[in-house]
Write a protein that holds these residues in place. Structure first.
Motif, PDB file in Angstrom:
ATOM      1  N   HIS A 108       2.640  -2.158  -3.322  1.00  0.00           N
ATOM      2  CA  HIS A 108       2.728  -2.900  -2.337  1.00  0.00           C
ATOM      3  C   HIS A 108       3.896  -2.116  -1.174  1.00  0.00           C
ATOM      4  CE1 HIS A 108       3.955  -6.730  -0.196  1.00  0.00           C
ATOM      5  NE2 HIS A 108       5.301  -6.293  -0.446  1.00  0.00           N
ATOM      6  N   PHE A 109       4.691  -1.226  -2.103  1.00  0.00           N
ATOM      7  CA  PHE A 109       5.589  -0.538  -1.051  1.00  0.00           C
ATOM      8  C   PHE A 109       4.933   0.415  -0.143  1.00  0.00           C
ATOM      9  CE2 PHE A 109       7.830   3.487  -0.946  1.00  0.00           C
ATOM     10  CZ  PHE A 109       8.957   3.049  -0.165  1.00  0.00           C
ATOM     11  N   ILE A 110       3.819   1.153  -0.904  1.00  0.00           N
ATOM     12  CA  ILE A 110       3.058   2.134  -0.203  1.00  0.00           C
ATOM     13  C   ILE A 110       2.185   1.570   0.730  1.00  0.00           C
ATOM     14  CG2 ILE A 110       1.142   3.651  -0.264  1.00  0.00           C
ATOM     15  CD1 ILE A 110       1.919   4.307  -3.128  1.00  0.00           C
ATOM     16  N   ASN A 111       1.783   0.169   0.737  1.00  0.00           N
ATOM     17  CA  ASN A 111       0.924  -0.608   1.700  1.00  0.00           C
ATOM     18  C   ASN A 111       1.772  -1.037   2.825  1.00  0.00           C
ATOM     19  OD1 ASN A 111      -1.807   0.362   0.870  1.00  0.00           O
ATOM     20  ND2 ASN A 111      -1.660  -1.151  -0.770  1.00  0.00           N
ATOM     21  N   ASN A 112       2.773  -1.543   2.858  1.00  0.00           N
ATOM     22  CA  ASN A 112       3.498  -2.259   3.496  1.00  0.00           C
ATOM     23  C   ASN A 112       4.778  -1.723   4.166  1.00  0.00           C
ATOM     24  OD1 ASN A 112       2.000  -4.807   3.314  1.00  0.00           O
ATOM     25  ND2 ASN A 112       2.848  -4.850   1.312  1.00  0.00           N
ATOM     26  N   CYS A 113       4.887  -0.378   4.160  1.00  0.00           N
ATOM     27  CA  CYS A 113       5.825   0.131   5.001  1.00  0.00           C
ATOM     28  C   CYS A 113       5.732   0.137   6.372  1.00  0.00           C
ATOM     29  CB  CYS A 113       6.088   1.965   4.466  1.00  0.00           C
ATOM     30  SG  CYS A 113       6.944   1.937   2.961  1.00  0.00           S
ATOM     31  N   PRO A 114       6.675  -0.331   7.034  1.00  0.00           N
ATOM     32  CA  PRO A 114       6.471  -0.223   8.612  1.00  0.00           C
ATOM     33  C   PRO A 114       6.393   1.272   9.370  1.00  0.00           C
ATOM     34  CG  PRO A 114       8.623  -1.483   7.702  1.00  0.00           C
ATOM     35  CD  PRO A 114       7.884  -0.723   6.580  1.00  0.00           C
ATOM     36  N   ASP A 115       5.730   1.385  10.465  1.00  0.00           N
ATOM     37  CA  ASP A 115       5.454   2.663  10.604  1.00  0.00           C
ATOM     38  C   ASP A 115       6.966   3.094  11.112  1.00  0.00           C
ATOM     39  OD1 ASP A 115       2.888   2.421  10.407  1.00  0.00           O
ATOM     40  OD2 ASP A 115       2.554   1.498  12.560  1.00  0.00           O
ATOM     41  N   ARG A 116       7.827   2.527  11.493  1.00  0.00           N
ATOM     42  CA  ARG A 116       9.082   3.063  11.843  1.00  0.00           C
ATOM     43  C   ARG A 116       9.890   3.538  10.764  1.00  0.00           C
ATOM     44  NH1 ARG A 116       9.837  -2.314  11.724  1.00  0.00           N
ATOM     45  NH2 ARG A 116      11.564  -2.898  11.133  1.00  0.00           N
ATOM     46  N   ASP A 117       9.506   3.050   9.430  1.00  0.00           N
ATOM     47  CA  ASP A 117      10.277   3.442   8.381  1.00  0.00           C
ATOM     48  C   ASP A 117      10.060   4.788   7.861  1.00  0.00           C
ATOM     49  OD1 ASP A 117      11.444   3.431   6.156  1.00  0.00           O
ATOM     50  OD2 ASP A 117      10.676   1.549   5.150  1.00  0.00           O
ATOM     51  N   VAL A 118      11.193   5.346   7.208  1.00  0.00           N
ATOM     52  CA  VAL A 118      11.043   6.612   7.095  1.00  0.00           C
ATOM     53  C   VAL A 118      10.230   7.152   5.893  1.00  0.00           C
ATOM     54  CG1 VAL A 118      13.131   6.624   5.029  1.00  0.00           C
ATOM     55  CG2 VAL A 118      12.644   8.786   6.296  1.00  0.00           C
ATOM     56  N   ILE A 148      -4.395   8.652  -1.305  1.00  0.00           N
ATOM     57  CA  ILE A 148      -4.205   9.634  -2.420  1.00  0.00           C
ATOM     58  C   ILE A 148      -2.944   8.844  -3.202  1.00  0.00           C
ATOM     59  CG2 ILE A 148      -3.046  11.960  -2.553  1.00  0.00           C
ATOM     60  CD1 ILE A 148      -4.415  12.595   0.035  1.00  0.00           C
ATOM     61  N   LEU A 149      -2.007   8.355  -2.839  1.00  0.00           N
ATOM     62  CA  LEU A 149      -1.135   8.067  -3.816  1.00  0.00           C
ATOM     63  C   LEU A 149      -1.260   6.890  -4.596  1.00  0.00           C
ATOM     64  CD1 LEU A 149       2.124   7.920  -1.146  1.00  0.00           C
ATOM     65  CD2 LEU A 149       2.035   9.277  -3.149  1.00  0.00           C
ATOM     66  N   GLN A 150      -2.329   5.859  -4.171  1.00  0.00           N
ATOM     67  CA  GLN A 150      -2.589   4.975  -4.856  1.00  0.00           C
ATOM     68  C   GLN A 150      -3.648   5.418  -5.830  1.00  0.00           C
ATOM     69  OE1 GLN A 150      -4.425   2.122  -2.157  1.00  0.00           O
ATOM     70  NE2 GLN A 150      -2.783   1.070  -1.886  1.00  0.00           N
ATOM     71  N   GLU A 151      -4.439   6.564  -5.566  1.00  0.00           N
ATOM     72  CA  GLU A 151      -5.310   6.906  -6.690  1.00  0.00           C
ATOM     73  C   GLU A 151      -4.346   7.725  -7.595  1.00  0.00           C
ATOM     74  OE1 GLU A 151      -8.602   7.644  -8.740  1.00  0.00           O
ATOM     75  OE2 GLU A 151      -8.369   6.352  -6.645  1.00  0.00           O
ATOM     76  N   CYS A 152      -3.315   8.293  -7.215  1.00  0.00           N
ATOM     77  CA  CYS A 152      -2.389   9.075  -8.286  1.00  0.00           C
ATOM     78  C   CYS A 152      -1.687   8.044  -9.037  1.00  0.00           C
ATOM     79  CB  CYS A 152      -1.624   9.823  -7.588  1.00  0.00           C
ATOM     80  SG  CYS A 152      -2.164  11.243  -6.781  1.00  0.00           S
TER      81      CYS A 152
END
Length: 135
Positions: free
Chosen positions: A11-21, A31-35
């Motif tokens: 959820h964190f990976i998919n919902n980060c706002p574009d402006r977020d670091v 790639i992160l989800q697969e890992c």
């Protein structure tokens, strides 16, 4: 079905706002989800183990000696081997007002039969723990 640990991370990976670091590109998200998917059982076990051990005293060190009881108050000649076992436990979160941490030493003597019972009990406990952490 995702484990309870992976769902918040995904959820964190998919919902980060574009402006977020922590914002990720789509390719990076995949790639992160697969890992995470590949290692979800290991991650779940590690987090559960870490959570369980936060406030539980653990075995810090041990010392053992074999002694022979040569006589007793009832018998003149005994010659029974005895194992003296010293266990030192420590608790990671037991500091009170920055004082000395919890440190508890447990010492006891065991006959050969009692040692066998202790070893069997510890092996059973280990097996139960492994089964409890299995997914």
């Amino acid at each position: 079905m995702a484990t309870p640990v992976i769902t918040p991370i995904a959820h964190f990976i998919n919902n980060c706002p574009d402006r977020d670091v922590y914002a990720f590109e789509e390719k990076t998200k995949l790639i992160l989800q697969e890992c995470l998917k590949v290692r979800q059982k290991e991650l779940f076990k590690a987090i559960v183990f870490k959570t369980i051990t936060l406030n539980v005293p653990y075995l810090k060190t041990y010392n053992w000696q074999v002694k022979v009881v040569m006589s007793s108050d009832r018998l003149q000649n005994v010659k029974v081997p005895i194992l003296q076992l010293d266990l030192v436990f420590e608790s990671p979160n037991s500091k009170v007002n920055n004082s000395v941490p919890f440190n508890n030493k447990l010492s006891f003597e065991l006959t050969k039969e009692e040692l066998g019972t202790l070893v069997q009990t510890l092996e059973d406990a280990k097996q139960n723990l492994v089964q409890a952490l299995a997914i």
